[in-house]
Motif scaffolding. Structure first.
Motif, short mmCIF file in Angstrom:
data_model
loop_
_atom_site.label_atom_id
_atom_site.label_comp_id
_atom_site.label_asym_id
_atom_site.label_seq_id
_atom_site.Cartn_x
_atom_site.Cartn_y
_atom_site.Cartn_z
N LYS A 150 11.93 2.85 -6.62
CA LYS A 150 11.62 2.47 -8.01
C LYS A 150 11.68 3.69 -8.93
CE LYS A 150 10.33 -1.88 -8.54
NZ LYS A 150 9.69 -2.53 -7.40
N ARG A 151 11.12 4.77 -8.44
CA ARG A 151 11.01 5.99 -9.23
C ARG A 151 12.38 6.60 -9.51
NH1 ARG A 151 6.61 9.74 -10.10
NH2 ARG A 151 7.38 11.86 -9.85
N ALA A 200 14.24 4.53 -11.96
CA ALA A 200 13.69 4.67 -13.31
C ALA A 200 14.19 5.94 -13.98
CB ALA A 200 12.16 4.67 -13.26
N GLY A 206 7.65 7.34 -21.38
CA GLY A 206 9.00 7.30 -20.82
C GLY A 206 9.24 8.36 -19.76
N ALA A 216 7.18 8.97 -17.38
CA ALA A 216 6.39 8.60 -16.19
C ALA A 216 7.15 8.78 -14.88
CB ALA A 216 5.87 7.17 -16.33
N PRO A 217 8.45 8.45 -14.82
CA PRO A 217 9.15 8.63 -13.54
C PRO A 217 9.26 10.08 -13.11
CG PRO A 217 10.48 7.32 -15.07
CD PRO A 217 9.30 7.79 -15.83
N TRP A 238 6.62 12.40 -13.76
CA TRP A 238 5.31 13.01 -13.63
C TRP A 238 4.99 13.37 -12.19
CZ3 TRP A 238 2.27 8.85 -16.84
CH2 TRP A 238 2.47 9.10 -18.21
N GLN A 298 13.43 8.64 -20.47
CA GLN A 298 13.72 8.51 -19.03
C GLN A 298 15.00 9.25 -18.65
OE1 GLN A 298 12.61 3.96 -19.38
NE2 GLN A 298 13.01 4.37 -17.24
N VAL A 301 0.75 3.62 -17.50
CA VAL A 301 1.93 2.77 -17.49
C VAL A 301 1.51 1.31 -17.23
CG1 VAL A 301 4.18 2.42 -16.45
CG2 VAL A 301 3.29 4.72 -16.71
N ALA A 309 10.05 -0.80 -14.52
CA ALA A 309 11.22 -0.08 -15.01
C ALA A 309 10.92 1.40 -15.24
CB ALA A 309 11.74 -0.71 -16.29
N LEU A 310 9.64 1.74 -15.33
CA LEU A 310 9.27 3.15 -15.45
C LEU A 310 8.91 3.74 -14.08
CD1 LEU A 310 7.24 3.06 -18.77
CD2 LEU A 310 9.35 4.31 -18.36
N GLY A 311 9.27 3.03 -13.04
CA GLY A 311 9.15 3.58 -11.71
C GLY A 311 7.80 3.43 -11.06
#
Lengths: 256, 330
Positions: A71-72, A75, A100, A102-103, A105, A155, B206, B216-218
């Motif tokens: 997922k990360r 993203a 945006g 967040a992936p 961090w 992102q 999030v 979608a932001l992981g």
């Protein structure tokens, strides 16, 4: 360069089929409009491509099967903007943009120097730098949509999937948004896939149009080829006329 | 980092003031016995306050509901009922096992209450904020009723309670006669749980978005929800097992903290926890000093209820007013 390849996608809610064998692709730097009436499967298709829904068929991002992306990691490559994105009323524009990242961090949600600088660059690029401390619920619809586009750009994606981003915008902001997406595609070679209801706007700004009808992909081609009166009449169920213009693209309009 | 430090200093300041407040007299306690007792009470009150506030922050973020908190969700009620049951049936257990047994009973109660509340307020996969609270309050009330029933069934039997009176799990209070094991167990669980929540604080930001956006932001939103709901319930249970259900700390503190540092969970969690710790230490000091007016010490839950209840009503009113404005303007 091809970013996305999807082959014979099928999806159904229970016994109700939503998508029948849809295949599509998305290349870097390309703006693709996804058209079709309500319930034709546009949103479902976008959710399938993101892995939010699971259906049949093969989806590859950058040649790698969707199921093998974390997922990360996905993203960091693909951004998504739903039709009505959520925001906290007391959230500032800056906080929204920072989400945006967040992936990227680390643990405890610690931000790096790069996270800060990317957000700053994007706010300048989108002309949001003067609005950074404003609250999201104080913004106009157009400004807010730009903030959401900014969140997607934070992102640092190679592709953006947008679900009817024009819905709540007036004419000027619709055109501005499309120009912005076109510019991002050209300058940053981002692949843009955008679901829309505005045939003529899509015709003016998209490099390619996909037309969905009852879960089938009935057309995939250049705007001039896809926006045909007879095809649109069949798909939308209202008589349509195509008006040729001496300059620019033809317009398609429903005849009352 | 700075936020953590400032919050810590704030709490330490308040705690220091609280040391000066005694049962009968004010001022620095000279005898080491009284000093020790006061320090322990303050430590326990702070611990419980921090735990409840942290749980409140978490519930509010993950359930996307500004009115969520352990007491109103029935989590505290479930935990206290089970902890009481454990206390009633204890006695046969080895003394070192007792605090552990009580903690795990409280945890089971907390999780069970949360499960019931979430199941009953689930409408096709969506949690309705108001329904959630209604169900939570009702579950709380049922737990309280069952509690009283058990108490009255046991009246004739000679039941000795390890610590505190028979009502100590009904109205929350900071008890002065806790064993060191009890405090240590609670502190260990709360510290570990708090660390886990802070670890996920970024992802909780999030989680305030829609599910699709979070994905979608992981962020693996479903996994995140499970983890933090269980951890928040665990620290609530640990707090309730030593103090009983203390209401509204989990509601008031996150909101006051939000006014100061905004809705970023990474800052909200430490600040709200410090507020919770300070508030409960202070409330406990006040109830101690008020004990000259009442017969025996006033349970601190009475004070937080008096303070938090109106605050909750204000929030509810404010929210309805705001959504009404939004409706009329659109």
């Amino acid at each position: 360069m091809t970013l996305l390849q999807a082959h014979s996608l099928r999806f159904s809610y229970g016994v109700q089929p939503i998508l029948n064998s849809v295949s599509l692709s998305l290349a870097a730097g390309e703006v693709v409009a996804l058209l079709g009436p309500n319930g034709s499967g546009k949103s479902t298709l976008i959710k399938l491509l993101l892995g939010h829904l699971r259906g049949e068929g093969a989806i590859e991002w950058e040649g790698k099967d969707l199921n093998r992306w974390s997922k990360r990691d996905l993203a960091r490559r693909v951004a998504y903007l739903p039709q009505s994105p959520m925001f906290e009323t007391d959230q500032t524009v800056e906080e929204a943009l920072r989400l945006g990242r967040a992936p990227y961090w680390g643990a405890f949600g610690l931000e790096s120097e790069r996270d800060v600088s990317v957000v700053r660059q994007i706010s300048v690029l989108l002309g949001l730098d003067s609005l950074l401390q404003r609250q999201m619920d104080e913004l106009s619809g157009g400004q807010r949509q730009r903030a959401f586009i900014g969140r997607c750009l934070a992102q640092e994606p190679i592709a953006m999937l947008l679900d009817e981003p024009n819905t709540f915008l007036d004419l000027r902001h619709q055109v501005e948004l499309c120009r912005l997406l076109q510019k991002l595609a050209t300058d940053k070679s981002i692949g843009v896939l955008m679901a829309s209801h505005d045939l003529n706007l899509a015709g003016a700004f998209a490099d390619r149009i996909l037309l969905l009808h009852e879960g089938n992909l009935v057309a995939d081609g250049k705007p001039g080829e896809v926006l045909q009166a007879d095809l649109l009449t069949r798909v939308y169920g209202v008589p349509m006329e195509r008006i040729e213009r001496p300059m620019g693209l033809p317009l398609v309009v429903p005849i009352a | 980092m700075i936020v953590c430090l400032v919050s810590l200093l704030f709490w330490a300041g308040v705690a220091l003031v609280c040391v000066f407040v005694g049962h009968h007299a004010w001022g620095w306690p000279r005898e080491s016995f009284i000093r020790g007792e006061r320090l322990t009470t303050i430590a326990v009150a702070s611990l419980v306050g921090a735990a409840l506030a942290a749980a409140g922050v978490t519930y509010q973020a993950v359930l996307r509901n500004p009115l969520a908190e352990p007491y109103l969700l029935g989590v505290s009620g479930g935990a206290s009922l089970m902890a009481y049951l454990a206390a009633v049936s204890a006695g046969g257990l080895a003394s070192w096992l007792e605090p552990l047994g009580q903690q795990s009973a409280a945890f089971i109660g907390a999780i069970a209450a949360l499960a019931v509340v979430m199941l009953l307020s689930n409408r096709r996969g969506r949690l309705e904020p108001v329904t959630l609270l209604l169900v939570g309050v009702i579950v709380s009330a049922i737990c309280g009723a069952v509690y009283l029933l058990i108490y009255h069934l046991n009246l004739r039997r000679e039941v000795t309670f390890g610590t505190g009176g028979p009502f100590r799990f009904l109205v929350g209070a900071i008890n002065t006669n806790l064993t060191h094991q009890q405090i240590a167990t609670a502190a260990g669980i709360i510290a570990a749980g708090w660390g886990v929540l802070l670890f996920y604080a970024g992802q909780l930001n999030v989680a305030l978005l829609s599910e699709a956006e979070a994905e979608a932001l992981g962020v693996r939103i479903h996994r995140l929800r499970w983890i933090v709901l269980i951890v928040a319930s665990l620290i609530t249970a640990a707090a309730v097992a030593v103090s009983g259900p203390i209401g509204f700390v989990g509601l008031v503190c996150p909101h006051v903290a939000r006014l100061i540092v905004g809705s970023d969970t990474r800052r909200l969690l430490p600040v709200a926890s410090a507020f919770g710790a300070a508030l409960l230490a202070m409330a406990d000091a006040v109830s101690r000093s008020a004990s000259t007016l009442t017969y025996g010490p006033l349970p601190v839950g009475v004070l937080t209820g008096l303070l938090g209840g109106p605050f909750f009503l204000f929030l509810l009113w404010h929210r309805t007013a705001r959504s009404a404005r939004a409706l009329s303007s659109s």
